[in-house]
Design an enzyme around this catalytic site. Structure first.
Site, PDB file in Angstrom:
ATOM      1  N   ARG A 151      -7.043  -2.918  10.138  1.00 22.99           N
ATOM      2  CA  ARG A 151      -6.093  -3.834  10.773  1.00 22.99           C
ATOM      3  C   ARG A 151      -6.666  -4.448  12.054  1.00 22.99           C
ATOM      4  O   ARG A 151      -6.365  -5.593  12.383  1.00 22.99           O
ATOM      5  CB  ARG A 151      -4.771  -3.122  11.040  1.00 22.99           C
ATOM      6  CG  ARG A 151      -4.120  -2.628   9.759  1.00 22.99           C
ATOM      7  CD  ARG A 151      -2.650  -2.327   9.922  1.00 22.99           C
ATOM      8  NE  ARG A 151      -2.178  -1.546   8.779  1.00 22.99           N
ATOM      9  CZ  ARG A 151      -1.855  -2.054   7.599  1.00 22.99           C
ATOM     10  NH1 ARG A 151      -1.965  -3.352   7.394  1.00 22.99           N
ATOM     11  NH2 ARG A 151      -1.446  -1.270   6.614  1.00 22.99           N
ATOM     12  N   ASP A 168       2.659  -0.798  11.805  1.00 21.29           N
ATOM     13  CA  ASP A 168       1.337  -1.280  11.384  1.00 21.29           C
ATOM     14  C   ASP A 168       1.080  -2.724  11.789  1.00 21.29           C
ATOM     15  O   ASP A 168      -0.056  -3.199  11.691  1.00 21.29           O
ATOM     16  CB  ASP A 168       1.191  -1.154   9.863  1.00 21.29           C
ATOM     17  CG  ASP A 168       1.030   0.285   9.417  1.00 21.29           C
ATOM     18  OD1 ASP A 168       0.532   1.097  10.225  1.00 21.29           O
ATOM     19  OD2 ASP A 168       1.405   0.606   8.281  1.00 21.29           O
ATOM     20  N   LYS A 204       0.822  -1.210   0.000  1.00 16.49           N
ATOM     21  CA  LYS A 204       0.000   0.000   0.000  1.00 16.49           C
ATOM     22  C   LYS A 204       0.855   1.259   0.000  1.00 16.49           C
ATOM     23  O   LYS A 204       0.578   2.227  -0.739  1.00 16.49           O
ATOM     24  CB  LYS A 204      -0.946  -0.007   1.205  1.00 16.49           C
ATOM     25  CG  LYS A 204      -1.917   1.176   1.197  1.00 16.49           C
ATOM     26  CD  LYS A 204      -3.057   0.999   2.169  1.00 16.49           C
ATOM     27  CE  LYS A 204      -2.612   1.105   3.601  1.00 16.49           C
ATOM     28  NZ  LYS A 204      -3.732   1.406   4.516  1.00 16.49           N
ATOM     29  N   SER A 205       1.909   1.282   0.818  1.00 19.17           N
ATOM     30  CA  SER A 205       2.764   2.465   0.893  1.00 19.17           C
ATOM     31  C   SER A 205       3.390   2.782  -0.458  1.00 19.17           C
ATOM     32  O   SER A 205       3.430   3.946  -0.891  1.00 19.17           O
ATOM     33  CB  SER A 205       3.868   2.238   1.929  1.00 19.17           C
ATOM     34  OG  SER A 205       3.337   2.081   3.217  1.00 19.17           O
TER      35      SER A 205
END
Length: 443
Positions: free
Chosen positions: A400, A326, A28-29
């Protein structure tokens, strides 16, 4: 998902051995950064493996609004015709970044040194998150910023007509702060400097260099120092997005805690600034092999082979937190099944993510029979050979948190329920089908 979609409760149940291959989504980053830098480059950037979760799709819409031509050609296959550094136009409407803190902070940085005006908003969760950590340095670069009370969205930014160079020491270890400043620095004459007390994920530095920016990183007495030379002409590049280590963490965790499991997760990023969870799991005695190491898109990757086995509690040092920020929610699930206690230090940043992740995980684990202790900056989980389950966890619109508790229920004595599974689509749209193919029981 619609940001106002009806809640979708989900339940996971004790499962038999998980087996097979888990092909997780693109990182995603890196997906966010590929779209943004593609929009700031000259020419066509072709992206393969792009994550097509809602967070990234919102960034694609934003780049179109700023004047770039963004086209999807097939699953994960996208192109961006950029407008060049300083070429963004004022968008006609409000930029809605949905649930994405990464998206909104990076995009604000990318436009803050161009003489245009844009207003940013997001869903209820994003609108509660602090933005001063980014708006303060952007204002020092010359942008004019109007925000809701508490420096929260919606925020209007009038980009700097005459931006000035900045040397900035980040108050917390955050790749979002660093990246926002570096993206803003692209359209600033002279050098923009960011100093971190400890290195954070370096996807922006790697990708900026790949697109032709002059950027260097060095360790100095004052900390980790990144220097960017402003006003480059970024050249369009092909970007192959590796698979997301944060998404991979969920099937990996499930295989570690469900007896008899043996899975393979191909092509996962092993970027050392993102590798903290896997270092920690090895310290816990996890049976993980990293096969076929290679480089894809400028990032180191490997295939993960994971088997169930005994785990022991460990103490995670505070200096490792930035490389796994994360992954602490899913680590707390794994720790619930490890012998002894697992202490997670330096995790205060979790309290200002999509939710207060320390509180959300602690309350949800306690509801399922796990003993948890917390401070403002730490979380301790007491592991046990058997976890009762049988409780409901509140997700607080946090993807998450939702996925972590669905993994927990695969190994508890009784089913685990979450109040809303909708947020999962923001980062891992294929989560339930993928886990089901491995043998997970998720309703």
């Amino acid at each position: 998902m619609s940001h106002s979609a009806p809640a979708r409760p989900m339940t996971s149940r004790r499962s038999g051995p998980l087996t097979g291959e888990a092909t997780v989504p693109g990182d995603k980053s890196i997906s966010h950064r590929a779209l943004i830098l593609g929009a700031l480059a000259v020419g066509e950037t072709r992206i393969t493996g792009l994550l097509e979760g809602e967070d990234v799709l919102d960034t694609a819409k934003a780049m179109r609004a700023f004047g770039a031509e963004v086209t999807q050609h097939g699953p994960g296959d996208w192109s961006v015709h950029g407008v060049g550094v300083g070429g963004f136009r004022s968008p006609e409407g409000v930029i809605d970044c949905g649930n994405s803190g990464t998206g909104v902070r990076l995009i604000m940085g990318a436009m803050a040194t161009t003489d245009i005006t844009a207003t940013f908003t997001g869903d209820a969760s994003l609108s509660r998150r602090p933005m001063a950590r980014v708006t303060v340095p952007l204002a020092q670069l010359g942008a004019r910023i109007t925000a809701r009370e508490g420096d929260r969205l919606p925020i209007t930014i009038e980009g700097a007509a005459d931006p000035v160079p900045l040397t900035y020491r980040t108050p917390v270890a955050s790749a979002q702060i660093k990246s926002a400043i570096l993206l803003a620095g692209l359209n600033v004459p002279g050098d923009t400097v960011v100093i971190e007390s400890e290195p954070t994920r370096d996807h922006s530095e790697r990708m900026l260099a790949g697109f032709g920016a002059e950027i260097r990183s060095e360790t100095t007495d004052e900390g980790h120092r990144i220097t960017l030379k402003g006003r480059p002409e970024l050249r369009a590049q092909p970007v192959a997005v590796p698979r997301d280590p944060s998404s991979a963490a969920f099937p990996v965790a499930a295989a570690l805690i469900v007896p008899g499991s043996h899975i393979r997760v191909p092509g996962v990023s092993r970027n050392p600034t993102r590798d903290g969870l896997y270092v920690t799991l090895q310290e816990m005695g996890a049976d993980i092999a990293f096969e076929n190491p290679r480089e894809e898109g400028g990032e180191p990757v490997a295939d993960l082979v994971v088997r169930h086995g005994p785990l022991k509690g460990v103490s995670v040092p505070a200096e490792r937190a930035a490389s796994m920020i994360d992954e602490f929610p899913i680590l707390s699930v794994i720790a619930s099944f490890a012998e002894g206690k697992t202490v997670m230090n330096g995790v205060a940043e979790l309290r200002v993510k999509e939710s207060d992740r320390i509180d959300a995980m602690a309350r949800g684990l306690e509801a399922n029979g796990v003993t948890v202790e917390e401070t403002q900056d730490s979380m301790t989980v007491h592991g046990a050979a058997s976890v009762a389950g049988g409780g409901q966890a509140v997700t607080h619109l946090d993807h998450r948190i939702a996925m972590s508790f669905m993994v927990l229920g695969l190994a508890t004595e009784n089913p685990v329920q979450i109040d809303d599974g909708n947020p999962i689509t923001t980062s891992f749209p294929d989560f339930v089908p993928l886990m089901t193919r491995l043998g997970a029981q998720i309703d």
